[in-house]
Scaffold this motif. Sequence first.
Motif, PDB file in Angstrom:
ATOM      1  N   PHE A  32       0.857  -1.175   0.000  1.00 45.38           N
ATOM      2  CA  PHE A  32       0.000   0.000   0.000  1.00 45.38           C
ATOM      3  C   PHE A  32       0.901   1.234   0.000  1.00 45.38           C
ATOM      4  CE2 PHE A  32      -2.433  -3.242   2.420  1.00 45.38           C
ATOM      5  CZ  PHE A  32      -3.416  -3.465   1.468  1.00 45.38           C
ATOM      6  N   ALA A  33       0.671   2.121  -0.957  1.00 47.26           N
ATOM      7  CA  ALA A  33       1.530   3.297  -1.091  1.00 47.26           C
ATOM      8  C   ALA A  33       1.227   4.309   0.002  1.00 47.26           C
ATOM      9  CB  ALA A  33       1.335   3.929  -2.466  1.00 47.26           C
ATOM     10  N   ALA A  34       2.282   4.796   0.654  1.00 47.98           N
ATOM     11  CA  ALA A  34       2.186   5.845   1.665  1.00 47.98           C
ATOM     12  C   ALA A  34       2.719   7.147   1.072  1.00 47.98           C
ATOM     13  CB  ALA A  34       2.973   5.449   2.914  1.00 47.98           C
ATOM     14  N   ALA A  35       2.683   8.212   1.866  1.00 50.95           N
ATOM     15  CA  ALA A  35       3.091   9.516   1.353  1.00 50.95           C
ATOM     16  C   ALA A  35       4.528   9.512   0.859  1.00 50.95           C
ATOM     17  CB  ALA A  35       2.905  10.578   2.438  1.00 50.95           C
ATOM     18  N   ASN A  36       5.405   8.744   1.534  1.00 49.95           N
ATOM     19  CA  ASN A  36       6.823   8.754   1.176  1.00 49.95           C
ATOM     20  C   ASN A  36       7.230   7.572   0.315  1.00 49.95           C
ATOM     21  OD1 ASN A  36       6.416   6.897   3.314  1.00 49.95           O
ATOM     22  ND2 ASN A  36       8.604   6.984   3.854  1.00 49.95           N
ATOM     23  N   THR A  37       6.295   6.819  -0.225  1.00 53.35           N
ATOM     24  CA  THR A  37       6.617   5.616  -0.991  1.00 53.35           C
ATOM     25  C   THR A  37       7.413   5.939  -2.243  1.00 53.35           C
ATOM     26  OG1 THR A  37       4.712   4.358  -0.191  1.00 53.35           O
ATOM     27  CG2 THR A  37       5.628   3.702  -2.314  1.00 53.35           C
ATOM     28  N   ARG A  38       8.481   5.174  -2.425  1.00 55.16           N
ATOM     29  CA  ARG A  38       9.269   5.239  -3.652  1.00 55.16           C
ATOM     30  C   ARG A  38       9.084   3.923  -4.383  1.00 55.16           C
ATOM     31  NH1 ARG A  38      15.080   6.668  -1.313  1.00 55.16           N
ATOM     32  NH2 ARG A  38      15.657   6.327  -3.502  1.00 55.16           N
ATOM     33  N   LEU A  39       8.638   4.021  -5.629  1.00 60.73           N
ATOM     34  CA  LEU A  39       8.277   2.814  -6.366  1.00 60.73           C
ATOM     35  C   LEU A  39       9.431   1.829  -6.504  1.00 60.73           C
ATOM     36  CD1 LEU A  39       5.994   4.360  -9.145  1.00 60.73           C
ATOM     37  CD2 LEU A  39       5.300   2.818  -7.303  1.00 60.73           C
ATOM     38  N   ARG A  40      10.645   2.312  -6.483  1.00 58.48           N
ATOM     39  CA  ARG A  40      11.796   1.419  -6.622  1.00 58.48           C
ATOM     40  C   ARG A  40      12.343   0.945  -5.280  1.00 58.48           C
ATOM     41  NH1 ARG A  40      13.153   0.938 -11.668  1.00 58.48           N
ATOM     42  NH2 ARG A  40      12.437   2.482 -13.201  1.00 58.48           N
ATOM     43  N   ARG A  41      11.707   1.363  -4.183  1.00 61.83           N
ATOM     44  CA  ARG A  41      12.139   0.935  -2.845  1.00 61.83           C
ATOM     45  C   ARG A  41      10.903   0.617  -1.998  1.00 61.83           C
ATOM     46  NH1 ARG A  41      15.862   0.719  -5.581  1.00 61.83           N
ATOM     47  NH2 ARG A  41      17.929   1.705  -5.373  1.00 61.83           N
ATOM     48  N   LEU A  42      10.057  -0.228  -2.549  1.00 69.17           N
ATOM     49  CA  LEU A  42       8.792  -0.521  -1.886  1.00 69.17           C
ATOM     50  C   LEU A  42       8.992  -1.148  -0.514  1.00 69.17           C
ATOM     51  CD1 LEU A  42       6.685  -1.923  -4.879  1.00 69.17           C
ATOM     52  CD2 LEU A  42       6.503   0.327  -3.799  1.00 69.17           C
ATOM     53  N   GLY A  43       9.971  -2.036  -0.378  1.00 73.86           N
ATOM     54  CA  GLY A  43      10.181  -2.731   0.882  1.00 73.86           C
ATOM     55  C   GLY A  43      10.444  -1.791   2.045  1.00 73.86           C
ATOM     56  N   ALA A  44      11.114  -0.687   1.775  1.00 73.18           N
ATOM     57  CA  ALA A  44      11.478   0.247   2.840  1.00 73.18           C
ATOM     58  C   ALA A  44      10.521   1.422   2.962  1.00 73.18           C
ATOM     59  CB  ALA A  44      12.899   0.781   2.602  1.00 73.18           C
ATOM     60  N   THR A  45       9.743   1.720   1.905  1.00 72.44           N
ATOM     61  CA  THR A  45       8.971   2.969   1.915  1.00 72.44           C
ATOM     62  C   THR A  45       7.465   2.776   1.739  1.00 72.44           C
ATOM     63  OG1 THR A  45       9.230   3.291  -0.482  1.00 72.44           O
ATOM     64  CG2 THR A  45      10.948   4.203   0.955  1.00 72.44           C
ATOM     65  N   ALA A  46       6.988   1.539   1.624  1.00 74.24           N
ATOM     66  CA  ALA A  46       5.551   1.284   1.487  1.00 74.24           C
ATOM     67  C   ALA A  46       5.099   0.342   2.600  1.00 74.24           C
ATOM     68  CB  ALA A  46       5.239   0.681   0.112  1.00 74.24           C
ATOM     69  N   VAL A  47       3.811   0.170   2.733  1.00 76.26           N
ATOM     70  CA  VAL A  47       3.239  -0.709   3.755  1.00 76.26           C
ATOM     71  C   VAL A  47       2.947  -2.051   3.097  1.00 76.26           C
ATOM     72  CG1 VAL A  47       1.339  -1.057   5.364  1.00 76.26           C
ATOM     73  CG2 VAL A  47       2.225   1.257   4.940  1.00 76.26           C
ATOM     74  N   ALA A  48       3.674  -3.062   3.500  1.00 80.25           N
ATOM     75  CA  ALA A  48       3.532  -4.380   2.886  1.00 80.25           C
ATOM     76  C   ALA A  48       2.247  -5.057   3.355  1.00 80.25           C
ATOM     77  CB  ALA A  48       4.734  -5.261   3.224  1.00 80.25           C
ATOM     78  N   ALA A  49       1.508  -5.632   2.403  1.00 77.85           N
ATOM     79  CA  ALA A  49       0.321  -6.402   2.769  1.00 77.85           C
ATOM     80  C   ALA A  49       0.701  -7.559   3.679  1.00 77.85           C
ATOM     81  CB  ALA A  49      -0.370  -6.917   1.507  1.00 77.85           C
TER      82      ALA A  49
END
Length: 297
Positions: A93-110
């Motif tokens: 799930f994309a958050a405000a600071n999500t970087r598409l090439r660094r999903l593991g560190a910057t997005a919320v994993a299902a």
Amino acid sequence: MDGTRSALIVANDSFTDPGLSRLRAPDSDAQALARVLRDPDIGDFEVPVLLNEPAHEVNLAVEEFFADRRPDDLLLVHFSCHGVKDESGELFFAAANTRLRRLGATAVAAEFVNRRMNRSRSRRVVLLLDCCYAGAFERGMTARAGTGIGIGEQFGGRGRAVITASSAMEYAFEGDQLADTREQAPSVFTSALVEGLETGEADRDQDGLVALDELYDYVYDKVRAVTPHQTPGKWTFGVQGELVIARRSHPVTTPVPLPPELQEAVDSPFAGVRPGRSRSWPACCGTATPAWRSPPD
């Protein structure tokens, strides 16, 4: 409605990564849904709302939300944002600071959300996903999502239900930009949720309570009436008993239609067929003894 009733609404409409387009709906949708869920005459939920928070704040809120619960607590989580799958098919799930090439560190994993649900003692969890699902992509290429998002693999577990805004839909990336524009309009899915709860129309059997299955049926019909290109989905995993999401706050204005066979009997031109001439009175008509009948001796 027993147990603590808690909801967590996570909404993101602004993103720092230029590859994630701004969404118009999540902010207003989140506030509207929170309002009806908090209403003591409707949902009577405790409802914190997270709007445009970075991934680490969302992760912390999710972990705290599921911790220290009891088995009969009803927990409802609503995500409204971009949903992105990486090269291996893992959903984020994309958050405000999500970087598409660094999903593991910057997005919320299902997978992280699923682990928190698995470790919670609550066995009554409802997950609502108002997200677009995008496939992984490489710069300069157009990639499309696969045939589904694997709800069973992503969120399967005992005592939970998942409702999604859409089923297997294709969302395209053109270069670095999410090309799909349907999400730029107000969300049909969350709007239907709010309308069904606020008006009470989701109470299909008119018993004064809105159960999860009733709410899904209402939302499904509303969404499909607006667009044939979006099909809400529902999955349940080991849910025991009925999940009551809300009360009906408004009186019934349109009665539930009678069963076809009973309506046919009522409309029959033959007096002996009509229910009013019978010594028995169907329970579905609201009373076991018509007012005009004399009480038994």
